[in-house]
Design an enzyme around this catalytic site. Structure first.
Site, PDB file in Angstrom:
ATOM      1  N   LYS A   1       0.876  -1.175   0.000  1.00 37.26           N
ATOM      2  CA  LYS A   1       0.000   0.000   0.000  1.00 37.26           C
ATOM      3  C   LYS A   1       0.908   1.218   0.000  1.00 37.26           C
ATOM      4  O   LYS A   1       2.067   1.140   0.417  1.00 37.26           O
ATOM      5  CB  LYS A   1      -0.862  -0.011   1.267  1.00 37.26           C
ATOM      6  CG  LYS A   1      -2.092   0.850   1.193  1.00 37.26           C
ATOM      7  CD  LYS A   1      -3.286   0.098   0.681  1.00 37.26           C
ATOM      8  CE  LYS A   1      -4.503   0.997   0.611  1.00 37.26           C
ATOM      9  NZ  LYS A   1      -5.695   0.283   0.161  1.00 37.26           N
TER      10      LYS A   1
ATOM     11  N   LYS B   1     -20.006   4.740  -3.167  1.00 34.79           N
ATOM     12  CA  LYS B   1     -19.748   3.975  -4.399  1.00 34.79           C
ATOM     13  C   LYS B   1     -20.125   2.499  -4.226  1.00 34.79           C
ATOM     14  O   LYS B   1     -20.787   1.915  -5.080  1.00 34.79           O
ATOM     15  CB  LYS B   1     -18.262   4.095  -4.774  1.00 34.79           C
ATOM     16  CG  LYS B   1     -17.873   5.514  -5.202  1.00 34.79           C
ATOM     17  CD  LYS B   1     -16.497   5.571  -5.809  1.00 34.79           C
ATOM     18  CE  LYS B   1     -15.369   5.318  -4.840  1.00 34.79           C
ATOM     19  NZ  LYS B   1     -15.178   6.394  -3.834  1.00 34.79           N
ATOM     20  N   VAL B   2     -19.710   1.877  -3.114  1.00 36.94           N
ATOM     21  CA  VAL B   2     -19.998   0.452  -2.916  1.00 36.94           C
ATOM     22  C   VAL B   2     -21.429   0.236  -2.423  1.00 36.94           C
ATOM     23  O   VAL B   2     -22.169  -0.600  -2.951  1.00 36.94           O
ATOM     24  CB  VAL B   2     -19.013  -0.183  -1.910  1.00 36.94           C
ATOM     25  CG1 VAL B   2     -19.343  -1.661  -1.706  1.00 36.94           C
ATOM     26  CG2 VAL B   2     -17.574  -0.032  -2.381  1.00 36.94           C
ATOM     27  N   GLY B   3     -21.817   1.004  -1.401  1.00 35.12           N
ATOM     28  CA  GLY B   3     -23.118   0.804  -0.752  1.00 35.12           C
ATOM     29  C   GLY B   3     -24.281   0.863  -1.729  1.00 35.12           C
ATOM     30  O   GLY B   3     -25.217   0.066  -1.658  1.00 35.12           O
TER      31      GLY B   3
ATOM     32  N   GLY C   1     -23.933   3.726   4.899  1.00 35.61           N
ATOM     33  CA  GLY C   1     -23.033   4.289   3.886  1.00 35.61           C
ATOM     34  C   GLY C   1     -23.448   3.812   2.504  1.00 35.61           C
ATOM     35  O   GLY C   1     -23.291   2.642   2.174  1.00 35.61           O
ATOM     36  N   VAL C   2     -24.027   4.740   1.735  1.00 31.40           N
ATOM     37  CA  VAL C   2     -24.434   4.371   0.369  1.00 31.40           C
ATOM     38  C   VAL C   2     -23.636   5.207  -0.631  1.00 31.40           C
ATOM     39  O   VAL C   2     -24.173   5.936  -1.447  1.00 31.40           O
ATOM     40  CB  VAL C   2     -25.964   4.493   0.148  1.00 31.40           C
ATOM     41  CG1 VAL C   2     -26.682   3.322   0.786  1.00 31.40           C
ATOM     42  CG2 VAL C   2     -26.504   5.813   0.693  1.00 31.40           C
TER      43      VAL C   2
END
Ligand SMILES: NC(=O)c1ccc[n+]([C@@H]2O[C@H](COP(=O)([O-])OP(=O)(O)OC[C@H]3O[C@@H](n4cnc5c(N)ncnc54)[C@H](O)[C@@H]3O)[C@@H](O)[C@H]2O)c1
Length: 363
Positions: free
Chosen positions: A85, A188-190, A185-186
């Site tokens: 990382k 990008k993924v949610g 949490g909505v």
């Protein structure tokens, strides 16, 4: 060396990392740290986080933790990749520009493929296109530049597969049909996860600090309900809780009040402290280890190394269902929480497959 130096010096930390590289280019303001935890299974792959850390020490801690997590994630996902990382220190909205990104790319290039970079918090596919102008070891580029694009698509798909496996184990069928799922949490993924859940026939309750993100989801799915904050979500009668915002979502207070039988979400580092995995188990909550179920995005960008095929990556991400099932079985067999079983499986693969490199094969 004084005794103080020996207890605080970098080499006495025993973090297990192979290599940590500090990169500085004064004219562009680039200050980056690249951490390679392991290359036992292949080159280290992990994103570049561009963040305004309060101190350089905070940045170092973050990159050391995140790179270790990537090694476990790649190992459990069955990829021929190690874990690494990078962090760039500074406010990306103020200092990010072409010259800085290209300077960073030149430093990544000096590692000759021991580390491949990608997007993370504060970096986007367009930034990776700039890094790739100086460097051959970049994934997560834009589709126009041969990249895999937005990795949240398969991250959400993988989380959904893990959730189906947990449903199979808890209720006897691999579906969320008729279950109530709370998504915190909505982004990008949610929002992609909500779509999978709605299509599967689940009742979905969401929350997000960003009102526009909530509005976008409720406009698309009229049956999705929203509540004011994570506290209110936790108070709901839930079958599944899906943390898809920040790390540390599962602390003592949340575990105490949670009604859900399953926790399965995309957020990294969900367990607020060591021992929470045991508390979840004691309350009969089935926890799907975060790095196991959120590996879809890594699978997506890793596929770029073979020339990106969305379908091939999707099929690999679908296997998160099988991996989740295996981890639950190992947890039962060894009498440990799933989080511990996941770590053991990842470590086993790093050792068993990594060892093979010691067998000399004449070329
Ligand atoms: N994007 C990926 O491919 C990927 C892959 C693996 C893991 N993850 C992890 O998944 C999580 C979500 O990633 P993302 O790409 O969707 O990020 P994102 O920034 O697009 O979405 C996160 C959402 O959470 C919301 N949020 C932040 N704090 C909140 C709070 N206290 N309460 C409610 N909502 C809050 C934000 O407003 C945002 O809409 C992160 O933890 C990320 O590290 C993402």
């Amino acid at each position: 060396m004084t005794s103080t130096e020996s207890s605080t010096g970098v080499f006495s930390r025993a973090t297990g990392h192979e290599q940590v590289v500090f990169c500085h280019d004064e004219p562009t303001g680039l200050k980056a740290i690249i951490a390679i935890y392991s290359t036992a299974l292949g080159p280290a792959l992990g994103g570049t986080r561009f963040y305004d850390y309060a101190t350089e020490q905070d940045a170092l801690e973050d990159v050391l933790n995140l790179s270790r997590g990537m090694a476990y994630k790649a190992a459990l996902a069955g990829l021929d990749l190690g874990g690494g990382k990078a962090v760039i220190i500074g406010d990306p909205t103020r200092i990010k520009n072409e010259a800085l990104l290209r300077a960073y790319g030149r430093f990544v290039q000096t590692l000759h493929g021991r580390y491949y970079t990608a997007c993370d918090v504060g970096t986007y596919s367009e930034d990776m296109d700039d890094v790739a102008r100086e460097c051959d070891f970049v994934t997560g580029r834009t589709v126009a530049h041969g990249g895999a694009g937005d990795s949240s698509v398969l991250t959400a798909f993988g989380v959904f597969q893990g959730m189906r496996a947990a449903a199979q184990r808890t209720w006897g069928a691999p579906t969320l049909h008729g279950r109530t799922v709370g998504v915190a949490g909505v982004g990008k993924v949610g929002r992609h996860l909500v779509r999978h859940l709605v299509e599967d026939g689940a009742h979905v309750v969401i929350t997000d600090v960003n009102a526009a993100a909530v509005a976008a989801v409720t406009a698309e799915h009229v049956d999705v309900r929203s509540v004011v904050d994570v506290d209110a979500l936790i108070e709901q009668p839930l079958d599944v809780y899906a943390p898809c915002a920040l790390g540390g979502a599962l602390d003592d207070a949340v575990v105490e009040r949670l009604s859900a039988a399953i926790v399965c979400g995309a957020a990294n580092n969900q367990l607020a402290h060591e021992g929470i995995e045991k508390q979840l188990q004691d309350r009969d909550v089935l926890y799907c280890p975060d790095y196991m179920v959120n590996a879809g995005g890594l699978i997506q960008v890793a596929d770029e190394l073979e020339g990106f095929s969305f379908e091939r990556a999707r099929q690999r991400a679908e296997k998160i269902f099988d991996t989740t099932t295996r981890v639950f079985a190992l947890a039962d067999a060894e009498g440990v929480p799933p989080a511990v079983a996941a770590d053991r499986l990842a470590e086993r693969r790093m050792t068993e497959i990594g060892r093979l490199r010691g067998l000399h094969v004449p070329r």
